[in-house]
Motif scaffolding. Sequence first.
Motif, PDB file in Angstrom:
ATOM      1  N   VAL A 153      -7.740   3.561  -2.441  1.00 34.88           N
ATOM      2  CA  VAL A 153      -6.499   3.298  -1.716  1.00 34.88           C
ATOM      3  C   VAL A 153      -6.508   4.018  -0.365  1.00 34.88           C
ATOM      4  O   VAL A 153      -6.061   3.469   0.661  1.00 34.88           O
ATOM      5  N   GLY A 154      -7.035   5.262  -0.341  1.00 34.99           N
ATOM      6  CA  GLY A 154      -7.085   6.009   0.911  1.00 34.99           C
ATOM      7  C   GLY A 154      -7.940   5.331   1.965  1.00 34.99           C
ATOM      8  O   GLY A 154      -7.572   5.277   3.151  1.00 34.99           O
TER       9      GLY A 154
ATOM     10  N   PHE B 219       0.790   6.408  -7.218  1.00 31.71           N
ATOM     11  CA  PHE B 219      -0.359   7.231  -7.586  1.00 31.71           C
ATOM     12  C   PHE B 219      -0.076   8.717  -7.397  1.00 31.71           C
ATOM     13  O   PHE B 219      -0.498   9.542  -8.205  1.00 31.71           O
ATOM     14  N   CYS B 220       0.644   9.045  -6.330  1.00 32.63           N
ATOM     15  CA  CYS B 220       0.975  10.452  -6.074  1.00 32.63           C
ATOM     16  C   CYS B 220       1.898  10.996  -7.169  1.00 32.63           C
ATOM     17  O   CYS B 220       1.714  12.125  -7.640  1.00 32.63           O
TER      18      CYS B 220
ATOM     19  N   TRP C 195      -0.903   5.559   7.737  1.00 38.18           N
ATOM     20  CA  TRP C 195      -0.059   4.391   7.433  1.00 38.18           C
ATOM     21  C   TRP C 195       0.870   4.071   8.597  1.00 38.18           C
ATOM     22  O   TRP C 195       1.027   2.904   8.971  1.00 38.18           O
TER      23      TRP C 195
ATOM     24  N   LYS D  92       0.648   3.969  -3.083  1.00 40.74           N
ATOM     25  CA  LYS D  92       0.312   5.377  -2.862  1.00 40.74           C
ATOM     26  C   LYS D  92       1.377   6.295  -3.453  1.00 40.74           C
ATOM     27  O   LYS D  92       1.051   7.331  -4.053  1.00 40.74           O
TER      28      LYS D  92
ATOM     29  N   TYR E 188      -2.516  10.429   4.565  1.00 37.89           N
ATOM     30  CA  TYR E 188      -2.352   9.001   4.280  1.00 37.89           C
ATOM     31  C   TYR E 188      -1.168   8.414   5.058  1.00 37.89           C
ATOM     32  O   TYR E 188      -1.280   7.343   5.661  1.00 37.89           O
TER      33      TYR E 188
ATOM     34  N   ASN F 190      -7.509   6.369  -6.241  1.00 37.36           N
ATOM     35  CA  ASN F 190      -6.943   7.117  -5.114  1.00 37.36           C
ATOM     36  C   ASN F 190      -7.888   7.105  -3.924  1.00 37.36           C
ATOM     37  O   ASN F 190      -7.463   6.952  -2.768  1.00 37.36           O
TER      38      ASN F 190
ATOM     39  N   LEU G  76      -1.572  13.565   1.029  1.00 33.45           N
ATOM     40  CA  LEU G  76      -0.406  12.698   1.233  1.00 33.45           C
ATOM     41  C   LEU G  76      -0.025  12.628   2.709  1.00 33.45           C
ATOM     42  O   LEU G  76       0.269  11.540   3.239  1.00 33.45           O
TER      43      LEU G  76
ATOM     44  N   ARG H  22       0.825  -1.215   0.000  1.00 31.85           N
ATOM     45  CA  ARG H  22       0.000   0.000   0.000  1.00 31.85           C
ATOM     46  C   ARG H  22       0.857   1.262   0.000  1.00 31.85           C
ATOM     47  O   ARG H  22       0.477   2.279  -0.577  1.00 31.85           O
ATOM     48  N   TYR H  23       2.008   1.190   0.638  1.00 31.40           N
ATOM     49  CA  TYR H  23       2.910   2.341   0.631  1.00 31.40           C
ATOM     50  C   TYR H  23       3.422   2.644  -0.778  1.00 31.40           C
ATOM     51  O   TYR H  23       3.318   3.781  -1.262  1.00 31.40           O
TER      52      TYR H  23
END
Length: 361
Positions: free
Chosen positions: A281-282, A126-127, A176, A123, A172, A278, A169, A119-120
């Motif tokens: 994922v969030g 995607f960012c 995380w 993200k 998230y 996005n 960001l 997941r890290y």
Amino acid sequence: MGVTSSQLCSLLTKFTALNGLSTYYFDPKTNAFRGSWKLKIYCAIHHALCVLALAHMSYSTLSNMRVSVTVLTIGGTMACCVKSCWEKAQGIRKLARGLVNMEQKYFAGRPSGLLLKFRYYMKITFCSITLLRIHLIQPIYMRRLLPSQFYLNMGAYWLLYNMLLAAALGFYFLLWEMCRIQKLINDQMTLILARSGQRNRLAKMQHCLRLYSKLLLLCDQFNGQLGHVAIWVLACKSWFQITYGYEIYQMVAAPKSIDLSTSMRVFVIFSYILDAMNLFVGTDISELFSTFRADSRRILRETSRLDRLLSMFALKLALHPQRVVLLNVFTFDRKLTLTLLAKSTLYTICWLQSDYNKLKA
């Protein structure tokens, strides 16, 4: 390189400071958060420019409902970020410092596990794609919507959108890190349970519970400090889903009514899918948070026979929210994502039906 490295933590805090979210950054040499008067002056100038950009775009897009609502939602996010940046309590700084101190003191170098690591990196990917999309391709797309004073409008849009992206960001990765610490405490408690013959078993378990108590306080701070920002970010993302969805339905229902090249049509579809992913994922990391919290409750039920204190802590944990709750009203989970996507699709269809005769003509 994992998210818990000092260098990456420093990079993330510098990115948020660069976009006006904080007047401090993490220094990996001293392992502390540092602020300076130069950074405060920079943030003050940045916020003044953001206010001017918001005022200019609000005035220049009054006749265009689509862009004006986008500016409104981004402006709400900006207002929350400016407020949290200058508040005396510095709640987000205390939250970040608490998580970093726990990480460095108790969990440095420990593996995060496949789920969190995946997941890290997802993200981060995607960012990076979003940054490239907004700064390289979005100007070509926006020229059709904002033909007059185009360069000034794009500069203002970049200034505001970068703050939105930095806020999302930061939200998230704080979540995380809380998931990571919660998982590692669970692993440690499970290991203590598995070895029945080890010495000081109860003392080690109580040490884990003290760590968990600190984490519960940080979770409460997270829910209180970042609720308003998260709501505005969700509102902005939902509006993006509505506007991009409107154009996609328009391509299908009345393709001649939309003046977009083939490459721009691909861009609209890609942006719609990327924003939806996005959102997913969030909230997916929030679902993982709930899973780890449920694992903690299960472990405590198994260890409650060791000591009365553990039973009391199990009751304390049961009184805390089992999920990420925004403003003590909204539960930030996958159900919220699906609800937002469904409502956005419904609003898009209603909007298209009201304009269908005009588009056909």
